[in-house]
Design a protein around this motif. Structure first.
Motif: not given
Ligand code: ATP
Length: 284
Positions: A259-284
């Motif tokens: 829980d503490k790791l997931k609340s680190h500012p680097f992960f701000r905005g991450i949708n933890w519950q639905g991550l596996h359903l999201e479209t990953p960002p393009m690699m470039g």
């Protein structure tokens, strides 16, 4: 199922112990990666227990971020593991092709790794060989972690010794405790996570040098530096994961766990519950 139920279309890779092929289930048309092992060689080299352990671990995992074991069978010569096919190959190739990943990609894949480790550690399983070669990508670009040959199960006290005496592969993700006390623990995977986030963002592992000896020296003395242009939240997170004392790593039980790791500012905005359903960002 038996070997005749599948049609092999391509060799995905081979080493001295195994061959991995892409194959199609003739009745359904579904594609799988089949890992094929030579029974005689396994018995001769005493590797059967390691293979059985790998099979046992993978069959326990029921989570979208791990390779799935669909079938196992054998004939008089070989063992066959029919695994889910991760069509887009290794995360490493994407890091190497781009020399690093865009920040949003690194954040997304770091978050998927956090969820995968949270699940694994809840089962008290330690992967112990987490690195971008073992992080495969599915056709929709989500992670599938593989290679449980050196994983440690709960109450498996003998495998620490084996791991250090038969050390193989790259040394750059090894946690300091394995070098100093010859033991790994549940937080050892958090050290590897720190190395992988660093690598995704800089293209290099944090502890690299010309020889394994110097790599190990750097690891035990925590001798690394983040590039100055690296995102400052990422630098902070890496600094809190690459901590020599396993109990001092962000994500370890005594420091508030995942829980503490997931609340680190680097992960701000991450949708933890639905991550596996999201479209990953393009690699470039
Ligand atoms: P090890 O480190 O255990 O020797 P390896 O890196 O040689 O493993 P293998 O597991 O033997 O990898 O796999 C050989 C090749 O097949 C690798 O390139 C790997 O990425 C690929 N591969 C393995 N499993 C899958 C899978 N489920 N889907 C797609 N590709 C796979």
């Amino acid at each position: 199922k038996c070997p005749d139920d599948f049609m092999v279309s391509k060799l995905l890779g081979e080493d001295e112990d195994s061959t991995v092929v892409l194959a199609q289930d003739i009745s359904t048309g579904k594609q799988y990666a089949i890992k094929i092992l030579d029974q005689e060689k396994l018995a001769h080299e005493d590797k059967l227990s390691q293979v059985q352990k790998e099979q046992h671990v993978i069959s326990r995992l029921k989570h979208p971020f791990f390779v799935k074991l669909h079938y196992t069978f054998e004939d008089e010569k070989r063992l066959y593991f029919v695994l889910s096919y991760a069509k887009n190959g290794e995360l490493l190739s994407y890091i190497e092709a781009n020399t690093s990943l865009p920040l949003e990609c690194a954040r997304f894949y770091a978050a998927e790794l956090v969820l995968a480790l949270e699940y694994l550690h809840r089962l008290r399983i330690i992967h112990r060989d987490l690195k971008p070669e073992n992080i495969l990508l599915t056709d929709d670009m989500h992670i599938q972690i593989t290679d449980f040959g050196t994983a440690k199960l709960p109450n498996d006290h003998r495998s620490d010794l084996k791991r250090t005496t038969s050390f193989v592969g790259t040394a750059e993700y090894v946690p300091p405790e394995l070098l100093t006390t010859k033991r790994s623990c549940i937080s050892s995977d958090l050290w590897a996570l720190g190395c992988i986030i660093y690598q995704m963002l800089s293209g290099k592992t944090p502890f690299h040098d010309d020889s394994e000896y110097y790599v190990f020296q750097k690891i035990v003395s925590r001798d690394f530096r983040c590039p100055v242009n690296m995102d400052t939240d990422a630098q902070d997170l890496i600094g809190k994961l690459l901590v020599v004392d396993p109990d001092g790593r962000l994500g370890s039980a005594g420091l508030g766990g995942f829980d503490k790791l997931k609340s680190h500012p680097f992960f701000r905005g991450i949708n933890w519950q639905g991550l596996h359903l999201e479209t990953p960002p393009m690699m470039g």
